[in-house]
Scaffold this active site. Structure first.
Site, PDB file in Angstrom:
ATOM      1  N   HIS A 455       0.817  -1.218   0.000  1.00 29.09           N
ATOM      2  CA  HIS A 455       0.000   0.000   0.000  1.00 29.09           C
ATOM      3  C   HIS A 455       0.851   1.268   0.000  1.00 29.09           C
ATOM      4  CE1 HIS A 455      -3.908   1.738   0.036  1.00 29.09           C
ATOM      5  NE2 HIS A 455      -4.501   0.715   0.624  1.00 29.09           N
ATOM      6  N   ARG A 456       2.163   1.134   0.171  1.00 29.32           N
ATOM      7  CA  ARG A 456       3.025   2.314   0.116  1.00 29.32           C
ATOM      8  C   ARG A 456       3.263   2.765  -1.323  1.00 29.32           C
ATOM      9  NH1 ARG A 456       8.060  -0.128   3.302  1.00 29.32           N
ATOM     10  NH2 ARG A 456       7.538  -1.758   1.779  1.00 29.32           N
TER      11      ARG A 456
END
Length: 484
Positions: A455-456
């Protein structure tokens, strides 16, 4: 006059610091040729045969099958014929020694050595001229059959009361790192390896003893507890140890060492869970048209016919097309620089189950390959994986992984990302299911697709767009024509 040389476990590359002896290929007393494989070892990444750079008679072997040795530890000794007419130069022998493969033996004569240690690794020295070794030339120096050099048993020697000044008998950087992480003084350990060498097992045993307190048996060579404090007897005796694990008497428990491929997988998965904030999204897709397109491709006859195209190859080609549209998912995160690094090429890993466990071979430059080329490389790597012939280079450097767990008969999964990659596509089994097709209920070939992503590197919109594009190509393979 023959000269006895010591051949040490060479540096196998890719940062590997130890290897497990799987199978000896020679016996003591055997005559070996230059560059003849003498032992098969398993590292955390591959199974490899190690060739000896010397030709002569094997006089001793060090280590039993199933034991682990650090890089630089002796593997075997070879009695080599030495003469003024030896065809190798000192530079050739020095190259082999410099790579950690052999130590300089006694005597000052020149010995014949290839300078090679391991195919794909080893030294870069040119190969010296080979000369056939005559067994009779060295037979007088060693018996026809010499007993195998015994491995020092892991027995509890007298405890070391105080730290001993001077260098520590540790070869492996991994052992030193493990000791530092647990604030363990290596000078208070007596190694169970040859000549007191401290092995990883010694450090792990000491760590367990510190964690369990005095109620656990102290490891071999660990410093004795304070005066007046005697360690209690072990609560559950261990009957013995083997490469398959340790069975505890009186119970069904079995201890299986996490080493080799299994240990490497455990370390990587644990690191992935610690460092990567992953999320998973999934979608069901109608794969009927994809299966029909594959059947049409494989039905071509005549000069235009090529090798059969697998479903995995088609899915891999769809992945490369999707990564071209969504490059965020072909990236990695540099934590130190706090940067997302988007990678220019797609090195596509695919999960392959083997007798040695799960491995992930890598198809390099997949973005420049068509489905036929990708399929051929997948077939080659799969065969090598099952035979245990994959090199470390073929198991590293992936940028995106395709995981076809449908072969196990399951529909869905939430796979763990193959660190340091940013995403993994999971594919379930393709099975007939009721499906609304063109406004009517029909039986269609349905597959569940899941995407686990970091998700980064992107948000859910990007991940959803990537997965939806994959599903569209599965449902309508003609969509791929835009990118072919």
């Amino acid at each position: 006059m023959p000269q006895v040389l010591e051949f040490k476990l060479p540096d196998l590359g890719e940062g590997l610091t130890e290897a497990e002896i799987v199978r000896w290929l020679v016996e003591v007393g055997d005559v070996v040729a230059i560059d003849q494989p003498v032992v098969e070892v398993e590292t955390a990444k591959a199974m490899v045969e190690v060739p000896c750079p010397y030709g002569g008679v094997v006089t001793a072997r060090f280590g039993d099958e199933g034991s682990e040795l650090p890089v630089g530890a002796p593997l075997l000794t070879v009695a080599v014929s030495v003469g003024a007419d030896a065809g190798a130069s000192e530079e050739g022998a020095g190259a082999a020694s410099g790579s950690g493969s052999a130590g300089a033996g006694s005597g000052s004569g020149e010995v014949e050595s290839s300078g090679n240690v391991l195919v794909g690794y080893g030294t870069g020295a040119p190969v010296a001229r080979r000369r056939r070794v005559r067994p009779t030339a060295v037979a007088a120096a060693v018996p026809a059959r010499v007993p195998v050099a015994p491995v020092v048993p892991v027995a509890a020697p007298d405890p070391v009361p105080d730290a001993v000044p001077g260098p520590v008998a540790v070869v492996s950087p991994l052992v030193r790192k493990l000791a530092r992480q647990h604030d363990l003084d290596l000078r208070k350990l007596s190694g169970s390896g040859r000549d007191g060498l401290i092995l990883r097992a010694d450090v792990e045993s000491a760590i367990r003893a510190l964690a369990e307190g005095t109620s656990a048996p102290m490891p071999a060579g660990f410093a004795a507890p304070a005066a007046g404090v005697a360690p209690e007897p072990e609560a559950v005796p261990v009957s013995g140890a083997s490469s398959a694990g340790r069975t505890v008497e009186g119970s069904a428990a079995q201890r299986i060492p996490l080493r080799g491929v299994r240990g490497a997988v455990a370390d990587k998965l644990s690191r992935s869970r610690r460092e990567i904030p992953d999320a998973t999204c999934w979608v069901d897709a109608d794969a009927t048209e994809l299966m029909a397109a594959r059947a049409a491709m494989n039905s071509v006859a005549g000069p235009a016919a090529g090798p059969k195209v697998s479903v995995l190859a088609l899915l891999a080609r769809i992945c490369t097309a999707a990564l071209a549209r969504f490059p965020e998912l072909n990236s990695t995160v540099d934590l130190e620089a706090r940067e997302i690094v988007r990678l220019p090429e797609v090195h596509l890993g695919f999960a392959a189950q083997t007798e040695r466990g799960l491995v992930v071979p890598v198809v390099r430059g997949a973005q420049a390959r068509n489905a036929e080329s990708i399929g051929a490389e997948i077939a080659r790597l799969t065969e090598a994986a099952r035979a245990g012939r994959l090199t470390p280079a073929e198991l590293t450097g992936g940028t995106f992984t395709l995981n076809n767990y449908g072969v196990f008969g399951v529909d869905g999964s939430t796979p763990i990302i193959n660190h340091p990659e940013a995403a993994m596509l999971g594919v379930g089994r393709i099975v007939p299911k009721p499906w609304v097709h063109q406004g009517e209920l029909a039986v269609r070939q349905v597959v569940q697709l899941s995407l686990t992503f970091d998700h980064r590197v992107c948000d859910g919109g990007t991940a959803g767009g990537f997965l939806r594009y994959i599903a569209d190509c599965v449902e309508q393979p003609a969509v791929l024509l835009r990118t072919l």
